[in-house]
Design an enzyme around this catalytic site. Structure first.
Site, PDB file in Angstrom:
ATOM      1  CB  CYS A   1     -30.241 -59.802  99.020  1.00  0.00           C
ATOM      2  SG  CYS A   1     -30.010 -61.209  97.900  1.00  0.00           S
TER       3      CYS A   1
ATOM      4  CD  GLU B   1     -33.581 -61.264  98.058  1.00  0.00           C
ATOM      5  OE1 GLU B   1     -33.311 -62.230  97.303  1.00  0.00           O
ATOM      6  OE2 GLU B   1     -33.519 -61.339  99.295  1.00  0.00           O
TER       7      GLU B   1
ATOM      8  CB  CYS C   1     -28.746 -63.313 102.529  1.00  0.00           C
ATOM      9  SG  CYS C   1     -28.183 -62.899 100.863  1.00  0.00           S
TER      10      CYS C   1
ATOM     11  CG  HIS D   1     -29.757 -65.008  96.680  1.00  0.00           C
ATOM     12  ND1 HIS D   1     -29.548 -64.748  98.008  1.00  0.00           N
ATOM     13  CD2 HIS D   1     -29.149 -66.200  96.429  1.00  0.00           C
ATOM     14  CE1 HIS D   1     -28.843 -65.734  98.548  1.00  0.00           C
ATOM     15  NE2 HIS D   1     -28.589 -66.620  97.614  1.00  0.00           N
TER      16      HIS D   1
END
Lengths: 143, 143
Positions: free
Chosen positions: B80, B49, B77, B47
């Site tokens: 993260c 992040e 999420c 992801h």
């Protein structure tokens, strides 16, 4: 499989990392391994589970591990539970509980952190995994 | 900073990835960038992040980003949010809400997912970030 994860945790301990190890298994084969490397890689995300999941995805050629089981020596934290969610693991088995940083500290059921289809089990070789961690932190304090 | 994160989200969109972008800033300097690359890297953990946090740790030479702010175009999420916890970020600013996969879906307050010292803010350029996502999924459905 959990013995393999414990062996990886011991390897982490030998290089001064908090001893946590993980393997991802697919049809009785290990397709991903990892041990905690946050110090060595200078990366807060380099937990055993994250490394094992990434390795397994590479090996399997899929970012979905829905036929795989993750074995890890310590209860996954929120980050790792979240990674398990995205990988859609079939099963997660962890050894020792982690009262301080484990996902269960939030008091929400496993199916809310992990994927609803993921079966989450714990306690396998928990005494060995806990002893390894306690020994590591005891030695750290003595130093 | 959020404009930079949006530019990264657009780059993700251009290569067929769900458009989410993130930057980590330290004293008005960007020290880590990332955009969603789960398809390209075949990695469920890739992801925006996660990539930005790992990059920032490398750049700063520290796995603690306690003087840094993460700007991300979509609500983090659980994975993260957990990574932000370990990085001990000073501040997390996200643009658009993510009702399906955002950390807040669990109904627990931010300080339970993120580090208690992390200030979590949202809404900055939310309309732009949401429009980018909606447009991406609309095009995906049309194809």
């Amino acid at each position: 499989m959990m013995h393999q994860a414990l062996a990886l945790a011991r390897r982490a301990s030998q290089v001064g990392e908090v001893p946590v190890g993980a393997v991802v298994a697919w049809r009785d084969r290990i397709i991903g391994k990892g041990y905690n490397q946050t110090l060595a890689l200078n990366d807060p995300t380099a937990h055993a589970e994250m490394i094992a999941i990434t390795a397994a995805s590479q090996q399997l050629g899929s970012r979905y591990l829905n036929e795989c089981t993750l074995y890890v020596t310590l209860e996954p934290c929120l980050m790792c539970a979240g990674a398990c969610y995205w990988a859609m693991l079939s099963r997660v088995v962890y050894a020792a509980p982690d009262e301080k940083n484990g996902f269960s500290k939030l008091g929400i059921p496993p199916h809310c952190c992990f994927h609803p289809k993921t079966c989450v089990q714990h306690g396998l070789l928990a005494a060995e995994a806990s002893a390894l961690l306690k020994d590591f932190f005891k030695k750290l304090r003595t130093r």
